[in-house]
Scaffold this active site. Structure first.
Site, mmCIF file in Angstrom:
data_model
loop_
_atom_site.group_PDB
_atom_site.id
_atom_site.type_symbol
_atom_site.label_atom_id
_atom_site.label_comp_id
_atom_site.label_asym_id
_atom_site.label_seq_id
_atom_site.Cartn_x
_atom_site.Cartn_y
_atom_site.Cartn_z
ATOM 1 N N GLU A 193 0.826 -1.216 0.000
ATOM 2 C CA GLU A 193 0.000 0.000 0.000
ATOM 3 C C GLU A 193 0.856 1.260 0.000
ATOM 4 O OE1 GLU A 193 -2.232 -0.496 3.665
ATOM 5 O OE2 GLU A 193 -2.294 -2.641 3.236
ATOM 6 N N CYS A 197 27.620 44.815 -13.811
ATOM 7 C CA CYS A 197 28.182 45.983 -14.511
ATOM 8 C C CYS A 197 28.094 47.264 -13.696
ATOM 9 C CB CYS A 197 27.493 46.165 -15.853
ATOM 10 S SG CYS A 197 25.766 46.663 -15.703
ATOM 11 N N LYS A 253 10.589 3.571 3.125
ATOM 12 C CA LYS A 253 10.515 5.030 3.017
ATOM 13 C C LYS A 253 11.185 5.537 1.735
ATOM 14 C CE LYS A 253 9.983 7.670 6.423
ATOM 15 N NZ LYS A 253 8.959 8.606 6.895
ATOM 16 N N CYS A 279 18.486 45.487 -14.048
ATOM 17 C CA CYS A 279 19.700 46.255 -14.320
ATOM 18 C C CYS A 279 19.396 47.209 -15.474
ATOM 19 C CB CYS A 279 20.809 45.267 -14.702
ATOM 20 S SG CYS A 279 22.124 45.969 -15.687
ATOM 21 N N ASP A 288 0.695 10.339 3.396
ATOM 22 C CA ASP A 288 1.223 11.260 4.393
ATOM 23 C C ASP A 288 0.093 12.111 4.963
ATOM 24 O OD1 ASP A 288 3.134 12.340 5.935
ATOM 25 O OD2 ASP A 288 4.054 13.568 4.373
HETATM 26 S S1 IVH Z 1 -0.585 0.571 8.846
HETATM 27 C C1 IVH Z 1 0.300 -1.519 12.530
HETATM 28 N N1 IVH Z 1 -0.928 1.447 6.424
HETATM 29 O O1 IVH Z 1 1.986 5.466 8.781
HETATM 30 C C2 IVH Z 1 0.162 -0.797 11.294
HETATM 31 N N2 IVH Z 1 -0.135 2.968 8.066
HETATM 32 O O2 IVH Z 1 4.168 4.859 11.103
HETATM 33 C C3 IVH Z 1 -0.155 0.609 11.494
HETATM 34 N N3 IVH Z 1 0.214 5.238 7.231
HETATM 35 O O3 IVH Z 1 0.413 5.673 11.888
HETATM 36 C C4 IVH Z 1 -0.322 1.423 10.326
HETATM 37 N N4 IVH Z 1 -0.421 4.869 5.159
HETATM 38 O O4 IVH Z 1 -0.382 7.189 10.011
HETATM 39 C C5 IVH Z 1 -0.556 1.750 7.674
HETATM 40 N N5 IVH Z 1 -1.311 2.101 4.233
HETATM 41 C C6 IVH Z 1 -0.941 2.395 5.465
HETATM 42 C C7 IVH Z 1 -0.529 3.702 5.840
HETATM 43 C C8 IVH Z 1 -0.127 3.935 7.152
HETATM 44 C C9 IVH Z 1 0.009 5.779 6.025
HETATM 45 C C10 IVH Z 1 0.744 5.961 8.404
HETATM 46 C C11 IVH Z 1 -0.138 5.877 9.605
HETATM 47 C C12 IVH Z 1 0.679 5.197 10.633
HETATM 48 C C13 IVH Z 1 2.070 5.490 10.171
HETATM 49 C C14 IVH Z 1 3.000 4.404 10.631
#
Ligand code: IVH
Length: 675
Positions: free
Chosen positions: A115, A413, A316, A427, A119
């Site tokens: 997935e 200049c 990431k 200029c 953000d």
């Molecule tokens: S799963 C145990 N799936 O990323 C799993 N998180 O650091 C918990 N986030 O707090 C999250 N897209 O705010 C999951 N497809 C996704 C996500 C996702 C964004 C964020 C979410 C979570 C943070 C994890």
């Protein structure tokens, strides 16, 4: 070994600093440092704690997010809202699967849900008897805040799920975010109303959800994608996450369309790389991909660490915001004399490239940012967008910073600077009969550039050398360069000098459109040059055109007309044009009445980012050749021009078997049709 006082102090300092940033980010929605700096602080603390065996439960490394604010009612999460472990490299992702397989004592490839890592802000929605009873933030993972009043304004959040029976309880989790288009719309509105613009979509969305007044939230085009289930009683759920997604979709929840399932970690890696490529074109911001074991039974078997499950991993992507220091601000002179402040930065890797300078546009932008030399700033570069400084970090802490002021005269200049409109300065050399070396260099670079005379081998460095060695005083001198003089320049030689001179001579056989563009008349871009050619057919007619006539040309208004008239009336420019023609620049005039309509009746669609042309230029080049430019792909489309970040239009064109070309191919086509 006892802990040295230095290490103890460093650990405490890091813990204090991280807690401070946690508070700013999670509780106040006002982070002052980019996520990447925060991640680096946590990584240093984790390393120290690991190395010295420190496991203090109060350490910020043991907690997920921020402490809840007093202004909202607290909510206890029955099932903790965990965080994700993250990796930054392909190898680390492969290791993730190896670790899982070792723990399971089973080497067979696993099935994963892949997935986008949207953000935004993690939110929990609790449905009791099929009705939304409560919505909460993640908070520190155990205690969150009740934000039901604002979440109810989010269109993607169903207030009722009729298929959920009485007696059932279901907690759906996901990410609330502001899409790119929604964010741009908000900023357009803010600009029109003269209010402050928003820095980034995530913080804006977080602020909107933490509003006391839901009417304010309702004005924000927030969206939600659901990605997991928490508490669930009194209902049957499928055994795989991918099937839960289908179920949630059927119940009316919004699910990310860019997710996918795959078997084996290699397929996840391919997904991640593909997503990274598509990143710019996605409708929302992401900071990576999330890879999750698809089967709930296996998830359970794997269990969790303190803060994160063992069955999921975030891959990431390069951060799009980083902090760095402004080392200096220089003032650059453009080919028409405009002066632009440019910040020299301590080089920083952001959005996939190293950035060491960035334009500040004008003095107003400097004032808006409150920027000074020596300040620490956040640089943002999303996809292939030009990097920019979005914020100064804690300026009050930097007493040594130096104010930025406009220089007294042109840095090249020394001519006085003149105001040009509300925010620009230029200029004045041209108007007082002085040759400004900076303007000259820029005008030669423009003359030689790809869309102008396209002189092979005449790069920026060489232009600077030619001007500095006094070998050229204007662009017409390019055509009478002396091989020997050029060969004597640093890093040249007889052969490269001859090649350059041949290339210049070859570039002289050009088109009127290229020639007009190459002259660098203010505000006469490629498209306007084409419009002039289409309208007049030859240079004499353009030189003699009056204001009234020029304004008849499509896309030419009074300002552009004035620039053209001023240019053509200037004795120096007239002589320059004559000299260029006398020294071998030639083209074929267009027979009026038999315009080049090579694309008559054809329909083109443009998608993705174009790097060399603006959308408008591309459009007018096409319409000048008789083509129609449509907004969407259909079976009537003849050709799709697709730049990086192309999305659904590209897919559709592929499905329909429509001809697809990239920008390079498009420029080639225009060249071929216009030659
Ligand atoms: S799963 C145990 N799936 O990323 C799993 N998180 O650091 C918990 N986030 O707090 C999250 N897209 O705010 C999951 N497809 C996704 C996500 C996702 C964004 C964020 C979410 C979570 C943070 C994890």
């Amino acid at each position: 070994m006892p802990l040295s006082p230095e290490i103890q102090q460093e650990v405490e300092r890091l813990r204090r600093e991280i807690s401070h940033h946690n508070e700013l980010y999670h509780s106040l929605d006002a982070p002052v440092i980019p996520d990447s700096d925060y991640d680096a602080l946590v990584a240093s603390l984790e390393a120290l704690e690991r190395e010295h065996g420190l496991d203090d439960l109060d350490s910020p490394t043991q907690r997920v997010g921020g402490t809840p604010l007093d202004k909202f009612t607290q909510v206890q999460h029955e099932v903790a809202m965990l965080s994700l472990d993250k990796v930054f490299s392909e190898q680390d992702l492969l290791d993730f699967e190896a670790r899982i397989q070792r723990r399971l004592e089973d080497e067979s490839p696993l099935e994963y849900s892949c997935e986008p890592k949207v953000d935004g802000i993690a939110v929990s929605l609790m449905y009791v008897d099929g009705r939304l009873q409560r919505a909460a933030t993640r908070g520190d993972g155990v205690t969150g805040e009740d934000i039901t009043h604002t979440v109810k304004t989010v269109r993607d959040v169903p207030l009722q799920v009729p298929s959920l029976r009485k007696g059932s309880q279901l907690e759906v989790r996901g990410e609330i975010f502001l899409g790119k288009e929604g964010f741009a719309r908000l900023n357009r509105r803010a600009l029109a109303e003269g209010s402050k613009t928003f820095v980034n979509p995530r913080n804006t969305a977080a602020g909107a959800l933490r509003q006391l007044n839901p009417k304010v939230t309702a004005k924000m085009p927030l969206q939600m994608y659901c990605y997991s289930i928490g508490v669930h009683t009194g209902l049957e759920l499928p055994s795989k996450l991918s099937e839960v997604f289908t179920q949630l979709g059927n119940w009316g929840f919004s699910i990310n369309p860019d997710r996918s399932t795959g078997t084996g970690i290699q397929s996840c890696l391919a997904y991640c790389l593909d997503l990274l490529r598509k990143r710019v074109g996605l409708a929302y911001e992401i900071d990576g991909a999330v890879i999750k074991v698809n089967d709930f039974k296996i998830q359970q078997q794997l269990g969790q660490n303190v803060r994160s499950p063992r069955w999921a991993m975030a891959y990431k992507f390069p951060a799009e915001e980083k902090s760095t220091t402004v080392l200096d601000v220089e003032f650059q002179i453009g080919r028409t004399g405009t002066i632009t402040p440019v910040a020299r930065l301590d080089p920083v890797f952001v959005g996939g490239v190293t950035v060491s300078n960035t334009t500040l546009h004008n003095m107003d932008e400097i004032a808006r940012l409150g920027l000074r030399i020596g300040d620490e700033v956040i640089v943002r570069r999303a996809g292939d967008v030009i990097p920019k400084i979005v914020k100064v970090i804690e300026p009050e802490k930097n007493s040594a910073a130096e104010e930025i002021s406009l220089p007294d005269g042109c840095p090249s200049c020394g001519s006085p600077l003149q105001r040009d409109g509300e925010v620009l300065w230029r200029c004045s050399a041209d108007s007082i009969g002085v040759v400004c070396p900076a303007q000259l260099k820029e005008s030669i670079k423009h003359f030689a550039s790809r869309l102008a005379l396209d002189i092979e081998g005449l790069g920026d460095k060489l232009v600077e050398q030619l001007v500095d060695a006094d070998l050229i005083a204007d662009v017409s001198d390019l055509f009478v360069l002396d091989v020997e003089a050029v060969a004597n320049l640093e890093r040249m030689g007889e052969k490269s000098a001859q090649n350059l001179i041949d290339a210049i001579a070859a570039s002289g056989r050009t088109s009127l459109q290229r020639f007009l563009y190459a002259l660098g008349i203010r505000e006469v871009g490629e498209a306007t040059a084409q419009a002039l050619v289409n309208h007049y057919g030859n240079l004499d007619a353009i030189r003699q055109a009056d204001e009234e006539s020029l304004e008849q040309v499509p896309d030419i208004g009074p300002i552009v007309a004035r620039h053209i008239l001023d240019f053509m009336a200037d004795a120096g420019k007239q002589q320059l044009i004559d000299r260029l023609q006398a020294r071998g620049v030639v083209w074929q005039d267009i027979e009026m009445g038999s315009k080049n309509r090579a694309l008559d009746g054809q329909t083109y669609v443009l998608t993705g980012t174009l790097e060399k042309l603006t959308r408008n230029e591309a459009k007018s080049r096409l319409t000048a050749l008789g083509a129609k430019v449509a907004g969407s792909v259909s079976k009537n489309t003849d050709c799709l021009v697709a730049g990086p970040g192309a999305g659904s239009k590209l897919t559709k064109a592929e499905e329909l078997g429509i001809k697809i070309i990239d920008e390079e191919g498009f420029l080639q086509l225009l060249d071929d049709l216009n030659s």
